[in-house]
Motif scaffolding. Structure first.
Motif, PDB file in Angstrom:
ATOM      1  N   ALA A 129      -2.787  -8.012 -29.320  1.00 31.26           N
ATOM      2  CA  ALA A 129      -1.550  -7.766 -28.586  1.00 31.26           C
ATOM      3  C   ALA A 129      -1.754  -7.873 -27.080  1.00 31.26           C
ATOM      4  O   ALA A 129      -0.818  -8.131 -26.329  1.00 31.26           O
ATOM      5  N   ARG A 130      -3.015  -7.706 -26.616  1.00 29.80           N
ATOM      6  CA  ARG A 130      -3.278  -7.722 -25.174  1.00 29.80           C
ATOM      7  C   ARG A 130      -3.962  -8.981 -24.689  1.00 29.80           C
ATOM      8  O   ARG A 130      -4.095  -9.185 -23.485  1.00 29.80           O
ATOM      9  N   GLY A 131      -4.422  -9.814 -25.592  1.00 25.48           N
ATOM     10  CA  GLY A 131      -5.132 -11.016 -25.156  1.00 25.48           C
ATOM     11  C   GLY A 131      -5.986 -11.585 -26.263  1.00 25.48           C
ATOM     12  O   GLY A 131      -5.476 -12.015 -27.291  1.00 25.48           O
ATOM     13  N   TYR A 132      -7.318 -11.543 -26.095  1.00 29.37           N
ATOM     14  CA  TYR A 132      -8.230 -12.128 -27.069  1.00 29.37           C
ATOM     15  C   TYR A 132      -9.371 -11.171 -27.379  1.00 29.37           C
ATOM     16  O   TYR A 132      -9.747 -10.346 -26.549  1.00 29.37           O
ATOM     17  N   ARG A 133      -9.931 -11.313 -28.567  1.00 31.52           N
ATOM     18  CA  ARG A 133     -11.056 -10.490 -28.980  1.00 31.52           C
ATOM     19  C   ARG A 133     -12.106 -11.365 -29.654  1.00 31.52           C
ATOM     20  O   ARG A 133     -11.815 -12.458 -30.126  1.00 31.52           O
ATOM     21  N   VAL A 134     -13.325 -10.852 -29.678  1.00 30.77           N
ATOM     22  CA  VAL A 134     -14.392 -11.517 -30.413  1.00 30.77           C
ATOM     23  C   VAL A 134     -14.090 -11.397 -31.907  1.00 30.77           C
ATOM     24  O   VAL A 134     -13.673 -10.336 -32.387  1.00 30.77           O
ATOM     25  N   ALA A 135     -14.277 -12.490 -32.653  1.00 32.19           N
ATOM     26  CA  ALA A 135     -13.950 -12.490 -34.080  1.00 32.19           C
ATOM     27  C   ALA A 135     -14.999 -13.247 -34.860  1.00 32.19           C
ATOM     28  O   ALA A 135     -15.741 -14.067 -34.313  1.00 32.19           O
ATOM     29  N   ARG A 136     -15.051 -12.984 -36.140  1.00 37.00           N
ATOM     30  CA  ARG A 136     -15.977 -13.700 -37.021  1.00 37.00           C
ATOM     31  C   ARG A 136     -15.343 -15.010 -37.476  1.00 37.00           C
ATOM     32  O   ARG A 136     -14.138 -15.087 -37.713  1.00 37.00           O
ATOM     33  N   GLY A 137     -16.171 -16.036 -37.622  1.00 34.86           N
ATOM     34  CA  GLY A 137     -15.690 -17.287 -38.196  1.00 34.86           C
ATOM     35  C   GLY A 137     -14.779 -18.063 -37.270  1.00 34.86           C
ATOM     36  O   GLY A 137     -14.561 -17.705 -36.113  1.00 34.86           O
ATOM     37  N   ARG A 138     -14.227 -19.146 -37.819  1.00 34.41           N
ATOM     38  CA  ARG A 138     -13.347 -20.026 -37.051  1.00 34.41           C
ATOM     39  C   ARG A 138     -11.895 -19.642 -37.322  1.00 34.41           C
ATOM     40  O   ARG A 138     -11.301 -20.016 -38.335  1.00 34.41           O
TER      41      ARG A 138
ATOM     42  N   GLU B 170       0.671 -18.079 -23.824  1.00 28.87           N
ATOM     43  CA  GLU B 170       0.420 -17.068 -22.810  1.00 28.87           C
ATOM     44  C   GLU B 170       0.426 -15.676 -23.437  1.00 28.87           C
ATOM     45  O   GLU B 170       1.344 -15.300 -24.151  1.00 28.87           O
ATOM     46  N   LEU B 171      -0.613 -14.920 -23.185  1.00 29.00           N
ATOM     47  CA  LEU B 171      -0.713 -13.543 -23.635  1.00 29.00           C
ATOM     48  C   LEU B 171      -1.123 -12.695 -22.447  1.00 29.00           C
ATOM     49  O   LEU B 171      -1.776 -13.173 -21.524  1.00 29.00           O
ATOM     50  N   PRO B 172      -0.749 -11.417 -22.442  1.00 36.28           N
ATOM     51  CA  PRO B 172      -1.070 -10.562 -21.295  1.00 36.28           C
ATOM     52  C   PRO B 172      -2.527 -10.159 -21.282  1.00 36.28           C
ATOM     53  O   PRO B 172      -2.888  -9.036 -21.607  1.00 36.28           O
TER      54      PRO B 172
END
Length: 317
Positions: free
Chosen positions: A45-54, A18-20
């Motif tokens: 720190a706030r949730g999820y972001r688009v990232a490169r690769g797996r 769980e992340l905020p």
């Protein structure tokens, strides 16, 4: 058919920490990492972001999804359900909520960048189409796909916050929202349901879209929502009414009480009760991810019994 009981609610994406995630359950967003094609995600720190690769998040999500599907297939075979004309529902966060909750590398929500929104929608639609086909093949069953869109009303109304709580995100254009939903419908195929427990649903957008069914929490409905439901049903589409608590209540309702609460909604709209057989479904109010295993089984059982009673003789409820 909307009145057909959904015999298994498959949560196709594995639980992640769980992340905020800015007001939306982080697991709802994080689970989709197992489905996106050519787009990765990672934690912030706030949730999820688009990232490169797996990233490690995507690898873990993909691994757990495979385990979930293996377990489901084994249970399905053991129960003798293959080829029994049963229906399974798989679900994932919808394109607008996904873009509203995922961050770009600069910290802004992806929904602020039209190119990013299009890329995410394409990736999600392709991944869900593949997932739907795999589940159908493994189980030899019809598969309904549900898009969870809790952030849809806020995104359209301009209520999303920006990088800080003092900055706002411009509302997403209604025509763009309809286009994103319709792109997903076209590419995923089959029956597509949109689910939102949020208040103030955007009925104009939903009416203009190609979504074939809508799942709502009855406790959030206002008079305007009832008008919207009426128009949606009149357009020969289905509405699934969330009348069963998502977590165990203090007192367990009977199937008869649940059926009565469903009929009460359509009676207020002035529809013939014949519409209940084909265009109205019975569901939990807002999913069962937070329910105990015991209540999850009970809720599905109550939904099935209530739907059976309505289908058998809606005028007798």
């Amino acid at each position: 058919q909307a009145a057909e009981v959904i015999v298994g609610e498959l949560h196709p994406l594995p639980h992640l920490p769980e992340l905020p995630a800015r007001g939306v359950g982080a697991d709802l967003v994080g689970r989709v990492g197992a489905l996106l094609v050519d787009i990765g995600i990672d934690t912030t720190a706030r949730g999820y972001r688009v990232a490169r690769g797996r990233s490690a998040v995507v690898r873990r999500a993909t691994s757990l999804l495979g385990e979930d599907l293996d377990a489901l297939e084994e249970a399905w075979e053991t129960a003798g359900l293959r080829g029994e004309a049963r229906t399974v529902k798989v679900q994932a966060v919808g394109p607008i909520t996904l873009a509203a909750q995922l961050e770009l590398s600069n910290g802004h929500r992806a929904i602020t960048d039209r190119g990013a929104v299009r890329d995410l929608t394409d990736s999600l639609a392709e991944g869900l189409a593949e997932h739907r086909a795999e589940v159908a093949r493994r189980l030899d069953a019809d598969v309904v796909v549900q898009f969870d869109e809790p952030a849809l009303p806020a995104a359209l109304a301009g209520r999303l916050t920006g990088v800080t709580g003092l900055t706002a995100v411009h509302p997403i254009d209604e025509q763009l929202a309809v286009g994103l939903l319709d792109d997903c419908v076209a590419r995923v195929g089959g029956q597509i349901v949109l689910h939102s427990c949020a208040a103030e649903l955007p009925w104009k957008v939903l009416q203009r879209s190609r979504i074939s069914a809508l799942s709502v929490d009855v406790s959030t409905l206002s008079a305007d929502d009832l008008d919207g439901i009426g128009e949606f049903v009149e357009s020969d589409r289905a509405v699934w009414l969330g009348v069963i608590a998502s977590t165990a209540p203090d007192s367990r309702p009977s199937a008869e009480e649940i059926a009565t609460s469903v009929v009460a909604v359509t009676d207020r709209l002035g529809f013939s009760r014949a519409v209940l057989r084909e265009q109205v479904g019975v569901t939990p109010a807002c999913g069962l991810a937070g329910a105990s295993p015991q209540w999850a089984r009970t809720a599905v059982e109550l939904a099935q019994k209530a739907a059976d009673a309505i289908a058998e003789d809606p005028d007798a409820v």
